[in-house]
Motif scaffolding. Structure first.
Motif, PDB file in Angstrom:
ATOM      1  N   VAL A   1       0.646  -0.951   0.026  1.00  0.00           N
ATOM      2  CA  VAL A   1      -0.136  -0.530   0.101  1.00  0.00           C
ATOM      3  C   VAL A   1       0.931   1.463  -0.065  1.00  0.00           C
ATOM      4  CG1 VAL A   1      -1.713   1.199   0.861  1.00  0.00           C
ATOM      5  CG2 VAL A   1      -1.867  -1.212   0.996  1.00  0.00           C
ATOM      6  N   SER A   2       1.017   2.244  -0.873  1.00  0.00           N
ATOM      7  CA  SER A   2       1.911   3.112  -1.128  1.00  0.00           C
ATOM      8  C   SER A   2       1.457   4.384   0.024  1.00  0.00           C
ATOM      9  CB  SER A   2       1.471   3.825  -2.520  1.00  0.00           C
ATOM     10  OG  SER A   2       0.555   4.746  -2.498  1.00  0.00           O
ATOM     11  N   LEU A   3       1.905   5.082   0.240  1.00  0.00           N
ATOM     12  CA  LEU A   3       2.359   6.455   0.901  1.00  0.00           C
ATOM     13  C   LEU A   3       1.076   7.392   1.085  1.00  0.00           C
ATOM     14  CD1 LEU A   3       2.853   8.075   3.555  1.00  0.00           C
ATOM     15  CD2 LEU A   3       5.238   8.803   2.851  1.00  0.00           C
TER      16      LEU A   3
ATOM     17  N   ARG B   1       0.661   5.294   8.706  1.00  0.00           N
ATOM     18  CA  ARG B   1       0.730   3.583   8.369  1.00  0.00           C
ATOM     19  C   ARG B   1      -0.285   2.981   9.629  1.00  0.00           C
ATOM     20  NH1 ARG B   1       2.116   1.471   3.406  1.00  0.00           N
ATOM     21  NH2 ARG B   1       3.979   3.145   2.785  1.00  0.00           N
ATOM     22  N   HIS B   2      -0.347   3.287  10.546  1.00  0.00           N
ATOM     23  CA  HIS B   2      -0.908   2.650  12.152  1.00  0.00           C
ATOM     24  C   HIS B   2      -1.969   3.158  11.773  1.00  0.00           C
ATOM     25  CE1 HIS B   2       3.424   1.655  13.406  1.00  0.00           C
ATOM     26  NE2 HIS B   2       2.388   0.637  13.009  1.00  0.00           N
TER      27      HIS B   2
ATOM     28  N   TYR C   1      -5.293 -10.276  11.296  1.00  0.00           N
ATOM     29  CA  TYR C   1      -4.286 -10.008  10.105  1.00  0.00           C
ATOM     30  C   TYR C   1      -3.248  -9.825  10.880  1.00  0.00           C
ATOM     31  CZ  TYR C   1      -8.634  -9.051   8.217  1.00  0.00           C
ATOM     32  OH  TYR C   1      -9.977  -8.815   8.130  1.00  0.00           O
ATOM     33  N   SER C   2      -1.933 -10.647   9.928  1.00  0.00           N
ATOM     34  CA  SER C   2      -0.172 -10.185  10.270  1.00  0.00           C
ATOM     35  C   SER C   2      -0.285  -9.336   9.465  1.00  0.00           C
ATOM     36  CB  SER C   2       0.257 -11.154  10.641  1.00  0.00           C
ATOM     37  OG  SER C   2       1.371 -11.193  11.047  1.00  0.00           O
TER      38      SER C   2
ATOM     39  N   PHE D   1       4.467  -1.988   5.407  1.00  0.00           N
ATOM     40  CA  PHE D   1       3.613  -1.901   3.843  1.00  0.00           C
ATOM     41  C   PHE D   1       1.798  -1.803   3.654  1.00  0.00           C
ATOM     42  CE2 PHE D   1       8.149  -2.120   3.153  1.00  0.00           C
ATOM     43  CZ  PHE D   1       8.095  -0.451   2.855  1.00  0.00           C
ATOM     44  N   GLY D   2       1.763  -2.431   5.918  1.00  0.00           N
ATOM     45  CA  GLY D   2       0.118  -2.922   4.995  1.00  0.00           C
ATOM     46  C   GLY D   2      -0.320  -4.561   4.496  1.00  0.00           C
ATOM     47  N   GLU D   3       0.769  -5.293   4.078  1.00  0.00           N
ATOM     48  CA  GLU D   3       0.398  -6.306   3.393  1.00  0.00           C
ATOM     49  C   GLU D   3       0.558  -6.877   4.411  1.00  0.00           C
ATOM     50  OE1 GLU D   3      -1.030  -6.188   0.596  1.00  0.00           O
ATOM     51  OE2 GLU D   3      -0.644  -4.897  -0.086  1.00  0.00           O
TER      52      GLU D   3
END
Length: 337
Positions: A2-4, A250-251, A291-292, A296-298
């Motif tokens: 996931v891009s910034l 991102r958090h 979710y682990s 980058f949120g993936e």
């Protein structure tokens, strides 16, 4: 990845798409990524009510002033506490529960690298903060999270996607080699979240990895190896770290995006932008509620999925849950406050 820019675009819609007046609890928020993440959450949210927990009253006072400058519509309450102690965690939770009927977000980032030290309650300090303390907050506050409208999320920031072998004869990792301790602890955290999700399927549970960041864990090193690590980190960190501000952004995305839904409906996050898809849960199913995720949120890949599947088949999820409850009962007399 996931891009910034996609993260920031999603976050910019929080105040217009999510209900105002969200209630959030941030633990370990007086320094590092906890502080940064909380500030970004405050900046983007509409009239949030935020409780934040840490050890330093001086830092708490400073951060309260900074939060008020970021968002004057919000209200902010600092709670001074040493949350390495489970009984103190119970006191903090009772305080919060006396003031609130529902909580939208519980964000946990307290931690320590103090190996080979014990708390006064007989817990290995590094594991107490990263595992037992965090999970005590969750089990204590979960009923209030289940009562929330809109967002209902639990986020624990440690090292998601880095699950490894569990030493079932040494859950507290007193004798686990330092290089193996992370994988051991990461797996225990993820499995405990899976057990919680079975009891609360309308809540999203996320185990995140912040990447290489200046989180402050090495500010008070103990022992020669930790001191050496601190010196080495000063040398290499400028070349590998993710800026704390990006980490905080991102958090907030983890905390609010509908990319991470609960297994059963009700957790309505910010709608997905172009190209972003719903994440795959730790059980391999899309949108399954636990979710682990990496920096980058993936979600974690097939290797981690295989590790976790093997643990489930072997009954390790139940073993971790039972062990944790036994420790809670030993220390406090109850499985939850």
């Amino acid at each position: 990845m996931v891009s910034l820019s996609a993260v920031q675009a999603s976050n910019s819609r929080i105040s217009t798409t999510l209900d105002p007046g969200s209630v959030a609890v941030f633990v370990g928020a007086t320094s590092g990524i906890g502080e940064t993440s909380m500030k970004q959450y405050a900046r983007y949210s509409k009239a949030p009510r935020i409780y934040f927990v840490g050890r330093s009253q001086e830092a708490g006072n400073r951060i309260t002033d900074e939060l008020e400058a970021l968002n004057k519509e919000g209200s902010y309450l600092f709670i001074k506490a040493d949350v390495s102690l489970i009984k103190v965690v119970d006191d903090v939770c009772r305080d919060i529960k006396s003031k609130e009927k529902a909580i939208n977000l519980l964000f946990l980032s307290q931690g320590s690298l103090h190996f080979h030290t014990e708390t006064t309650e007989g817990l290995h300090t590094v594991v107490s903060l990263n595992f037992y303390s965090r999970n005590r907050f969750i089990v204590n506050l979960l009923p209030l999270i289940q009562q929330a409208r809109g967002l209902r999320r639990v986020i624990t920031i440690f090292a998601g996607t880095h699950e490894g072998s569990i030493y079932e004869d040494d859950f507290q990792a007193r004798k686990v080699p330092m290089m193996k301790a992370r994988g051991h602890l990461v797996s225990m955290i993820t499995l405990f979240l899976e057990a919680l999700a079975k009891k609360a399927p309308s809540v999203t549970f996320i185990h995140g990895y912040p990447g290489a960041v200046d989180g402050g864990l090495l500010r008070d090193p103990q022992g020669v190896s930790m001191y050496v690590m601190k010196i080495a980190w000063k040398v290499i960190s400028p070349f590998i770290t993710i800026p704390n501000l990006e980490c905080g952004e991102r958090h907030v995305f983890l905390a609010t995006s509908s990319k991470y839904p609960a297994r059963e409906g009700g957790d309505s996050g910010v709608t997905l932008g172009g190209g972003i898809t719903i994440a795959r849960g730790t059980d391999g199913e899309v949108g399954s509620g636990v979710y682990s995720v990496d920096q980058f949120g993936e979600n974690s890949g097939p290797k981690v999925a295989a590790i976790l599947s093997k643990f489930r088949e072997e009954g390790m999820l139940e073993e971790v849950w039972n062990h944790t409850e036994e420790e809670f009962k030993r220390i406090t007399g109850t499985v939850a406050a």
